[in-house]
Design a protein around this motif. Structure first.
Motif, mmCIF file in Angstrom:
data_model
loop_
_atom_site.group_PDB
_atom_site.id
_atom_site.type_symbol
_atom_site.label_atom_id
_atom_site.label_comp_id
_atom_site.label_asym_id
_atom_site.label_seq_id
_atom_site.Cartn_x
_atom_site.Cartn_y
_atom_site.Cartn_z
ATOM 1 N N ARG A 189 0.839 -1.207 0.000
ATOM 2 C CA ARG A 189 0.000 0.000 0.000
ATOM 3 C C ARG A 189 0.869 1.250 0.000
ATOM 4 N NH1 ARG A 189 -3.214 -3.218 3.173
ATOM 5 N NH2 ARG A 189 -2.239 -2.536 5.094
ATOM 6 N N GLU A 190 1.908 1.203 0.839
ATOM 7 C CA GLU A 190 2.812 2.349 0.916
ATOM 8 C C GLU A 190 3.450 2.611 -0.456
ATOM 9 O OE1 GLU A 190 3.776 3.157 4.404
ATOM 10 O OE2 GLU A 190 5.385 4.594 4.033
ATOM 11 N N LEU A 191 3.880 1.521 -1.089
ATOM 12 C CA LEU A 191 4.561 1.684 -2.380
ATOM 13 C C LEU A 191 3.588 2.068 -3.485
ATOM 14 C CD1 LEU A 191 7.246 -1.143 -2.248
ATOM 15 C CD2 LEU A 191 7.476 1.291 -1.746
ATOM 16 N N ALA A 192 2.321 1.636 -3.355
ATOM 17 C CA ALA A 192 1.321 2.038 -4.354
ATOM 18 C C ALA A 192 1.168 3.552 -4.319
ATOM 19 C CB ALA A 192 -0.010 1.335 -4.082
ATOM 20 N N GLY A 193 1.157 4.117 -3.101
ATOM 21 C CA GLY A 193 1.056 5.575 -2.950
ATOM 22 C C GLY A 193 2.255 6.265 -3.579
ATOM 23 N N VAL A 194 3.437 5.706 -3.345
ATOM 24 C CA VAL A 194 4.666 6.277 -3.899
ATOM 25 C C VAL A 194 4.614 6.266 -5.426
ATOM 26 C CG1 VAL A 194 7.121 5.744 -4.252
ATOM 27 C CG2 VAL A 194 6.177 5.790 -1.937
ATOM 28 N N ARG A 195 4.187 5.167 -5.980
ATOM 29 C CA ARG A 195 4.163 5.035 -7.443
ATOM 30 C C ARG A 195 3.157 6.001 -8.059
ATOM 31 N NH1 ARG A 195 3.440 -0.089 -10.131
ATOM 32 N NH2 ARG A 195 5.009 0.677 -11.554
ATOM 33 N N GLU A 196 2.034 6.151 -7.363
ATOM 34 C CA GLU A 196 1.020 7.057 -7.907
ATOM 35 C C GLU A 196 1.566 8.490 -7.984
ATOM 36 O OE1 GLU A 196 -2.869 6.102 -6.321
ATOM 37 O OE2 GLU A 196 -3.341 8.250 -6.482
ATOM 38 N N ARG A 197 2.240 8.901 -6.912
ATOM 39 C CA ARG A 197 2.767 10.266 -6.900
ATOM 40 C C ARG A 197 3.881 10.433 -7.927
ATOM 41 N NH1 ARG A 197 3.373 10.305 -0.659
ATOM 42 N NH2 ARG A 197 4.444 12.303 -0.817
ATOM 43 N N LEU A 198 4.691 9.387 -8.086
ATOM 44 C CA LEU A 198 5.753 9.465 -9.091
ATOM 45 C C LEU A 198 5.170 9.525 -10.494
ATOM 46 C CD1 LEU A 198 8.544 7.043 -7.826
ATOM 47 C CD2 LEU A 198 8.566 9.540 -7.941
ATOM 48 N N ALA A 199 4.135 8.730 -10.717
ATOM 49 C CA ALA A 199 3.515 8.704 -12.048
ATOM 50 C C ALA A 199 2.923 10.078 -12.365
ATOM 51 C CB ALA A 199 2.438 7.616 -12.101
ATOM 52 N N ASP A 200 2.302 10.714 -11.351
ATOM 53 C CA ASP A 200 1.763 12.067 -11.550
ATOM 54 C C ASP A 200 2.878 13.033 -11.924
ATOM 55 O OD1 ASP A 200 -0.729 11.229 -10.968
ATOM 56 O OD2 ASP A 200 -0.800 12.048 -8.923
ATOM 57 N N ALA A 201 4.002 12.940 -11.203
ATOM 58 C CA ALA A 201 5.118 13.857 -11.460
ATOM 59 C C ALA A 201 5.669 13.650 -12.868
ATOM 60 C CB ALA A 201 6.211 13.645 -10.408
ATOM 61 N N VAL A 202 5.833 12.362 -13.262
ATOM 62 C CA VAL A 202 6.339 12.067 -14.613
ATOM 63 C C VAL A 202 5.386 12.653 -15.648
ATOM 64 C CG1 VAL A 202 6.784 10.244 -16.294
ATOM 65 C CG2 VAL A 202 7.528 9.943 -13.941
ATOM 66 N N ALA A 203 4.080 12.428 -15.444
ATOM 67 C CA ALA A 203 3.088 12.889 -16.416
ATOM 68 C C ALA A 203 3.169 14.408 -16.567
ATOM 69 C CB ALA A 203 1.691 12.461 -15.977
ATOM 70 N N GLU A 204 3.284 15.072 -15.436
ATOM 71 C CA GLU A 204 3.305 16.538 -15.496
ATOM 72 C C GLU A 204 4.562 17.053 -16.220
ATOM 73 O OE1 GLU A 204 1.909 18.527 -12.116
ATOM 74 O OE2 GLU A 204 2.389 20.503 -12.962
ATOM 75 N N VAL A 205 5.720 16.484 -15.870
ATOM 76 C CA VAL A 205 6.962 16.937 -16.500
ATOM 77 C C VAL A 205 6.937 16.623 -17.995
ATOM 78 C CG1 VAL A 205 9.468 16.634 -16.576
ATOM 79 C CG2 VAL A 205 8.292 16.723 -14.365
ATOM 80 N N GLU A 206 6.484 15.408 -18.347
ATOM 81 C CA GLU A 206 6.489 15.020 -19.764
ATOM 82 C C GLU A 206 5.508 15.859 -20.572
ATOM 83 O OE1 GLU A 206 6.150 10.763 -19.861
ATOM 84 O OE2 GLU A 206 8.326 10.532 -19.630
ATOM 85 N N ALA A 207 4.368 16.179 -19.970
ATOM 86 C CA ALA A 207 3.388 16.999 -20.680
ATOM 87 C C ALA A 207 3.979 18.364 -20.993
ATOM 88 C CB ALA A 207 2.118 17.143 -19.848
ATOM 89 N N ARG A 208 4.686 18.898 -20.014
ATOM 90 C CA ARG A 208 5.301 20.220 -20.236
ATOM 91 C C ARG A 208 6.365 20.150 -21.313
ATOM 92 N NH1 ARG A 208 4.643 24.249 -16.005
ATOM 93 N NH2 ARG A 208 2.915 23.486 -14.741
ATOM 94 N N VAL A 209 7.151 19.058 -21.301
ATOM 95 C CA VAL A 209 8.184 18.918 -22.327
ATOM 96 C C VAL A 209 7.522 18.851 -23.704
ATOM 97 C CG1 VAL A 209 9.922 17.342 -23.269
ATOM 98 C CG2 VAL A 209 9.888 17.839 -20.825
ATOM 99 N N ASP A 210 6.437 18.061 -23.801
ATOM 100 C CA ASP A 210 5.751 17.896 -25.082
ATOM 101 C C ASP A 210 5.230 19.211 -25.637
ATOM 102 O OD1 ASP A 210 6.258 15.267 -25.141
ATOM 103 O OD2 ASP A 210 4.266 14.602 -24.479
ATOM 104 N N PHE A 211 4.731 20.039 -24.731
ATOM 105 C CA PHE A 211 4.102 21.261 -25.205
ATOM 106 C C PHE A 211 5.066 22.434 -25.313
ATOM 107 C CE2 PHE A 211 0.305 18.924 -23.835
ATOM 108 C CZ PHE A 211 -0.382 18.982 -25.035
ATOM 109 N N ALA A 212 6.258 22.248 -24.794
ATOM 110 C CA ALA A 212 7.204 23.375 -24.828
ATOM 111 C C ALA A 212 7.654 23.614 -26.262
ATOM 112 C CB ALA A 212 8.404 23.082 -23.944
ATOM 113 N N GLU A 213 7.626 24.846 -26.667
ATOM 114 C CA GLU A 213 8.075 25.158 -28.025
ATOM 115 C C GLU A 213 9.582 25.033 -28.101
ATOM 116 O OE1 GLU A 213 4.593 27.908 -29.681
ATOM 117 O OE2 GLU A 213 6.435 28.952 -29.141
ATOM 118 N N ASP A 214 10.173 25.509 -27.032
ATOM 119 C CA ASP A 214 11.621 25.510 -27.020
ATOM 120 C C ASP A 214 12.035 24.297 -26.176
ATOM 121 O OD1 ASP A 214 14.154 26.038 -25.882
ATOM 122 O OD2 ASP A 214 13.317 27.625 -24.622
#
Ligand code: GDP
Length: 491
Positions: A189-214
């Motif tokens: 359960r503890e690790l499921a929470g960790v993975r969820e937060r990491l997945a959110d962070a990855v998604a957010e960073v990757e989305a920004r990279v995808d949309f960045a013009e530069d």
């Protein structure tokens, strides 16, 4: 390892030997029809195949009757029977009285159809019944194969599957409790929470990279950096408890070392609480290691009394000294005994040299006599290291509880020694979590230094994969094979 599901496996689930009962387990798509072929319900004709009684029965029911040798028509499986096949036996011959428990998929241990047959214990009943099941078409299960199926079918994750093996191997109540909490999903359960937060962070960073013009110039937002730091802390907390959890899970070996005649054997006896090793006034008479386990705050501590660590003497003693050195090398901690009633000796200094940075606990023995030196003198001999020292008397027992307390503290326990919770003592887990934490540290550094978002995302993905290895979301067959080889057959 061939992870093929789909066939039906059988094994004896209980330990061999004389006992009231033995249990056999069958799992797979043909478990019910196959069990029918070796089962004659009580009161029915003694023919194999109780008219398909089990195949028609509802899940979670018990059936009393006779185990019988199957009739022809089964896929004879003598090759797998491990020599337990029975030539010349008649179809329908009674093998034992049994109670059969049915668990239909998916409400079973493996999530497949499972049949458990309870027969009498002892040398023959379970073996003859297993031979009958194999003759009826089952395959002999490999070690851990039932639990492997539970994992592959998604009923439990890998950390929970490993907890099953830990539960079986637990040697102390604390180890048992730790395994139960892991089996109950505390770590998962503890690790499921960790993975969820990491997945959110990855998604957010990757989305920004995808949309960045530069591309290559995105900034990782402060709340993502904060989330990374939080997860890092959470992994650190899990890893902090790991040394103690490992000691609880596996036990530790602590050699008692010191020059001859300082009272090692006497102290060993005082700690173990009974006369085990021979105490003698002649130097060099403890020729071999004598080991005994004690329990300290739930940790199984195996103390070994060693021959004096010194360069000298005849061949027998030399072997003892070599073993003491080997024991020292294989232990996380040594208990060093010095004689507090006599001046420190050149041999004491020689032994101190053998520790080579290993953590030691110093017992200054013979405290019933007047002290010949200050505790600091011992620390001077150890060149830089400042291990805890305890004055004890193996003769009167003074200081023994304090010595035990200090030993427990050094192993990571102490008054809150049972704060195990989601801690993991499994080296596979600690290695993966340590790797995950290192990736997170690099991700955080990269983000704070304004490095390209791709680099942050890459490190976050590595951390995610490392944490996933613990619960088995990302592991190869070789790792699974290693893990399940620790199991016994029938589990
Ligand atoms: P080892 O060679 O280091 O294993 O030492 P032993 O345990 O055989 O003890 C050597 C001698 O020291 C024996 O005569 C013991 O009775 C004595 N001895 C051990 N511990 C104590 C202690 O705490 N106080 C006193 N006065 N004598 C002790």
């Amino acid at each position: 390892m061939n992870l093929l599901l789909g066939d039906t496996i059988a094994a004896i689930a209980t330990a061999p030997g004389e006992a009231g009962l033995a249990v056999l387990r069958v799992s797979g798509p043909d478990a019910l029809t196959l069990a029918d072929r070796v089962f004659a319900p009580a009161g029915a004709a003694d023919a194999p195949g109780g008219a398909g009684r089990l195949a028609r029965a509802p899940s979670h029911t018990l059936h009393h009757g006779w185990a019988v040798w199957p009739g022809s028509g089964g896929r004879a499986n003598e090759r797998d029977s491990g020599g337990v096949g029975e030539p010349g036996i008649e179809a329908g011959e009674r093998l034992d009285e049994v109670v059969v428990a049915l668990f239909r998929a998916p409400r079973s241990y493996t999530r497949e159809d499972v049949v458990e047959l309870s027969c009498h214990g002892g040398a023959r009943s379970a073996h003859r019944l297993l031979a009958a099941l194999l003759a009826a078409g089952a395959r002999l299960a490999r070690p851990g194969e039932f639990t492997l199926r539970a994992f592959l079918n998604g009923r439990i994750d890998l950390a929970e599957a490993e907890a099953v093996a830990d539960l079986i191997h637990a040697a102390t109540d604390a180890a048992h409790r730790l395994a139960l909490s892991q089996l109950g999903g505390a770590l998962s359960r503890e690790l499921a929470g960790v993975r969820e937060r990491l997945a959110d962070a990855v998604a957010e960073v990757e989305a920004r990279v995808d949309f960045a013009e530069d591309v290559g110039g995105i900034e990782v937002p402060a709340h993502v950096v904060a989330a990374i730091a939080e997860v890092e802390d959470e992994l650190s907390r899990l890893l902090d408890g790991a040394a103690w959890a490992r000691a609880v899970r596996e036990g530790v070996r602590v050699p008692i070392v010191g020059r001859p005649n300082v009272g090692k054997s006497s102290l060993f006896n005082a700690l173990v609480g009974e006369e085990r090793s021979i105490v003698t006034a002649l130097p060099g008479t403890t020729r071999d290691r004598v080991s005994e386990a004690i329990e300290l705050d739930g940790v199984r501590v195996t103390l070994s009394d060693t021959a004096g660590l010194r360069e000298s003497a005849g061949p027998v003693e030399t072997i003892g000294i070599e073993r003491a050195r080997a024991a020292l090398a294989a232990s996380p901690l040594a208990l060093w005994v010095v004689d507090g009633s006599a001046a420190l000796h050149s041999e004491d200094r020689a032994i101190a040299g053998a520790f080579a940075g290993k953590p030691v606990l110093v017992a200054i023995n013979k405290a019933d006599r007047s002290a010949a030196f200050d505790a600091d003198a011992v620390l001077g001999v150890l060149e830089g290291a400042a291990p805890p020292t305890v004055r004890v008397s193996a003769l009167t027992g003074a200081g023994i509880p304090a010595l035990k307390g200090e030993l427990s503290r050094l192993l990571g326990g102490g008054s809150n020694g049972t704060r195990l919770g989601a801690a993991t003592g499994n080296p596979r887990h600690t290695e993966a979590l340590g790797r995950g934490r290192a990736s997170l540290g690099r991700a955080r550094d990269a983000a704070q230094q304004g490095m390209p978002g791709e680099i942050v995302a890459l490190e976050l993905r590595e951390a995610l994969a490392a944490v996933g290895e613990v619960t088995g979301d990302a592991v190869g067959e070789d790792i699974l094979a290693r893990i399940f080889s620790r199991f016994c057959v029938g589990k």
